[in-house]
Design a protein around this motif. Structure first.
Motif, PDB file in Angstrom:
ATOM      1  N   CYS A 160      -6.048  53.380 -17.551  1.00 54.03           N
ATOM      2  CA  CYS A 160      -6.416  54.600 -18.251  1.00 54.03           C
ATOM      3  C   CYS A 160      -6.000  55.818 -17.433  1.00 54.03           C
ATOM      4  CB  CYS A 160      -7.919  54.624 -18.509  1.00 54.03           C
ATOM      5  SG  CYS A 160      -8.518  56.174 -19.240  1.00 54.03           S
TER       6      CYS A 160
ATOM      7  N   CYS B 202      -9.739  57.630 -16.259  1.00 52.77           N
ATOM      8  CA  CYS B 202     -10.671  56.999 -15.317  1.00 52.77           C
ATOM      9  C   CYS B 202     -10.029  55.889 -14.491  1.00 52.77           C
ATOM     10  CB  CYS B 202     -11.876  56.439 -16.067  1.00 52.77           C
ATOM     11  SG  CYS B 202     -11.495  55.003 -17.127  1.00 52.77           S
TER      12      CYS B 202
ATOM     13  N   ASN C 170      -6.138  53.050 -25.717  1.00 50.30           N
ATOM     14  CA  ASN C 170      -7.555  53.293 -25.979  1.00 50.30           C
ATOM     15  C   ASN C 170      -8.355  52.652 -24.849  1.00 50.30           C
ATOM     16  OD1 ASN C 170     -10.007  53.915 -27.073  1.00 50.30           O
ATOM     17  ND2 ASN C 170      -9.948  52.360 -28.672  1.00 50.30           N
ATOM     18  N   CYS C 171      -9.108  53.468 -24.115  1.00 50.60           N
ATOM     19  CA  CYS C 171      -9.879  52.971 -22.973  1.00 50.60           C
ATOM     20  C   CYS C 171     -11.307  52.656 -23.413  1.00 50.60           C
ATOM     21  CB  CYS C 171      -9.879  54.009 -21.846  1.00 50.60           C
ATOM     22  SG  CYS C 171     -10.830  53.493 -20.397  1.00 50.60           S
ATOM     23  N   ASP C 172     -11.725  51.419 -23.217  1.00 53.92           N
ATOM     24  CA  ASP C 172     -13.089  51.014 -23.576  1.00 53.92           C
ATOM     25  C   ASP C 172     -14.120  51.532 -22.585  1.00 53.92           C
ATOM     26  OD1 ASP C 172     -12.133  49.619 -25.771  1.00 53.92           O
ATOM     27  OD2 ASP C 172     -11.853  47.756 -24.622  1.00 53.92           O
ATOM     28  N   SER C 173     -13.679  51.899 -21.369  1.00 54.42           N
ATOM     29  CA  SER C 173     -14.624  52.332 -20.336  1.00 54.42           C
ATOM     30  C   SER C 173     -15.097  53.759 -20.551  1.00 54.42           C
ATOM     31  CB  SER C 173     -13.982  52.198 -18.950  1.00 54.42           C
ATOM     32  OG  SER C 173     -13.648  50.842 -18.676  1.00 54.42           O
ATOM     33  N   CYS C 174     -14.146  54.691 -20.747  1.00 55.52           N
ATOM     34  CA  CYS C 174     -14.523  56.102 -20.876  1.00 55.52           C
ATOM     35  C   CYS C 174     -14.276  56.652 -22.276  1.00 55.52           C
ATOM     36  CB  CYS C 174     -13.764  56.959 -19.852  1.00 55.52           C
ATOM     37  SG  CYS C 174     -11.972  57.061 -20.147  1.00 55.52           S
ATOM     38  N   GLY C 175     -13.648  55.867 -23.161  1.00 58.28           N
ATOM     39  CA  GLY C 175     -13.403  56.312 -24.522  1.00 58.28           C
ATOM     40  C   GLY C 175     -12.178  57.184 -24.705  1.00 58.28           C
ATOM     41  N   HIS C 176     -11.390  57.373 -23.628  1.00 58.70           N
ATOM     42  CA  HIS C 176     -10.209  58.239 -23.724  1.00 58.70           C
ATOM     43  C   HIS C 176      -9.144  57.597 -24.614  1.00 58.70           C
ATOM     44  CE1 HIS C 176      -7.123  61.085 -22.556  1.00 58.70           C
ATOM     45  NE2 HIS C 176      -6.332  60.081 -22.255  1.00 58.70           N
ATOM     46  N   ARG C 177      -8.530  58.411 -25.448  1.00 56.31           N
ATOM     47  CA  ARG C 177      -7.458  57.946 -26.328  1.00 56.31           C
ATOM     48  C   ARG C 177      -6.228  58.809 -26.130  1.00 56.31           C
ATOM     49  NH1 ARG C 177     -10.004  56.600 -32.309  1.00 56.31           N
ATOM     50  NH2 ARG C 177     -11.490  54.986 -31.651  1.00 56.31           N
TER      51      ARG C 177
END
Length: 443
Positions: A246, A249, A274-281
């Motif tokens: 990501c 993060c 799509n990052c599952d840890s911080c939600g960043h797209r």
């Protein structure tokens, strides 16, 4: 003692913003050897984020026995797909106050003095132009006492050169500062943002094999270029997934890639993370075809809020202009994007206003903050359809596109111009040195 807890890794909180209110996030202390007196000292590590430098590791060592201390900054952010080169014409003393992020892998040059600081000879730093000059002078003066005793002639020549470096801070004559960073993590401030900086030129470039090896992303014994990919026909209709990190993060994530045919245009490659840890797209678009013979300049007159729903393909070689706001966004600033006009304007607002680190803290300037605030308000008026402007997409590679809502009939609100690229534009695209005529494969 573990430097990074398993809980933080899972939560994507390895790197966090510095905050005086965050009492739980404290530096990690490690007992380590002092290289000055060879007694035990203390090393403190802090994993955090600073603007434009992404994630960093701040390392501070202090020895209570001899009093020796040392502080270093190391970039922990991802290496970008392309390198970046900043060329700044320093014309006044105000230019010496520009903020500069210089990664440890960056090369710094002053052509007028034939002076160069090679990569990996200095640690990464967040400073100013004046700070870079002071650091270079301090490095040259470090061994001068011993040099005067052993090599007086060399020391004398260095003294003359050091005086030339110090004189640059008076800015009696214009000089050029070039920062070339293959990792893409360096940065030079634009004090007139969001307007274009006439004194600063930013170019992106493809790394060489040697630069990839220096950055540690290619094996030392791998001297071959990347092999050509498989036929695109085998990829159509499939979504390819490959692991990555990501960009926010640095947690493990997955990137999806798919070939998409845009109606009335061409085929493009869309990559989404799509990052599952911080939600960043994030999403990025690459052209699936070759560079066009002619450049393309698309001018759209925004008349009402309905224009915000138009699909927009902005390639990484495309610049965006809004003449009514005297605004210009250079190529590669936002990368390649397949979005709507509303999404493009929101990204421009975030880049220049919301996520601009030089509008707060010690780097803030009242006039600059006010100008950026006014610019953000004008963008909001455009999004609401209250302000009529022209949006210009200028792509020398010809790979950008704005949806024609009247297709297949001509769009009365949009003009598309084809033009012949200049030598400088071909140079930026790497076409001047590319030979494709009468090419024969070596036997």
């Amino acid at each position: 003692m573990s430097l990074i807890s398993e809980e933080n890794v899972r939560g994507g909180n390895v790197f966090r913003d510095l905050s005086a209110d965050d009492e739980e996030w404290q530096p990690t202390e490690i007992e380590s050897l002092c290289m000055n007196c060879y007694q035990n000292g203390t090393t403190r590590l802090l994993l955090t984020k600073i603007p434009f430098f992404k994630e960093i590791i701040v390392s501070s060592f202090s020895c209570t026995n001899c009093g020796w201390s040392n502080t270093e900054i190391q970039s922990a952010g991802r290496i970008h797909d392309q390198g970046v080169c900043y060329t700044l014409k320093v014309k006044s003393k105000q230019d010496l106050n520009r903020e500069v992020v210089k990664a440890d892998c960056a090369k710094t040059r002053i052509p007028e003095l034939d002076f160069e600081i090679p990569p990996f000879t200095q640690k990464g730093s967040l400073s100013t132009i004046e700070g870079l000059l002071d650091r270079a002078v301090a490095g040259l003066e470090q061994d001068q006492p011993a040099r005067r005793a052993s090599e007086p002639q060399v020391a004398e020549k260095l003294d003359e050169f050091i005086q030339k470096l110090k004189k640059l801070k008076d800015v009696e004559h214009e000089f050029t500062l070039v920062i070339e960073d293959p990792s893409g993590n360096s940065f030079v401030e634009n004090p007139v943002a969001p307007q274009k900086d006439e004194a600063l030129t930013v170019t992106r470039f493809k790394r060489t094999v040697q630069q990839d090896q220096q950055l540690g992303i290619r094996a030392d014994d791998d001297l071959e270029e990347e092999p050509a990919g498989n036929d695109l026909d085998t990829m159509r209709g499939e979504v390819l997934v490959f692991p990555t990190n990501c960009p926010e993060c640095n947690a493990p994530a997955s990137t999806n890639m798919k070939l998409v045919q845009i109606p009335h245009f061409k085929e493009v490659v869309i990559m989404a993370t799509n990052c599952d840890s911080c939600g960043h797209r994030t999403n990025e678009v690459k052209s699936g075809g070759a560079t066009e013979e002619l450049g393309t300049k698309i001018t759209l007159q925004v008349t009402d809020a309905s224009d915000m729903t138009r699909d927009v393909l902005k390639s990484e070689t495309c610049s965006v202009l809004i003449p009514e706001l005297e605004f210009e966004l250079g190529m590669a600033a936002l990368g390649g994007k397949f979005t709507t006009l509303e999404g493009l304007l929101e990204d421009i607002k975030d880049l220049t206003v919301s996520k601009n680190p030089f509008v707060c803290g010690d780097s803030s300037d009242a006039d600059r903050v006010e100008k950026l605030k006014e610019f953000g308000e004008k963008i909001e008026k455009i999004l609401a359809g209250e302000m009529k402007v022209h949006i210009v997409l200028d792509d020398p590679a010809g790979n950008s596109y704005v949806q024609n809502v009247y297709a297949p009939e001509p769009d009365p609100e949009m003009t598309v111009e084809k033009y012949t690229r200049t030598f400088e534009q071909n140079e930026e695209l790497g076409l001047n040195d590319m030979k494709t005529e009468n090419y024969q494969e070596a036997k």
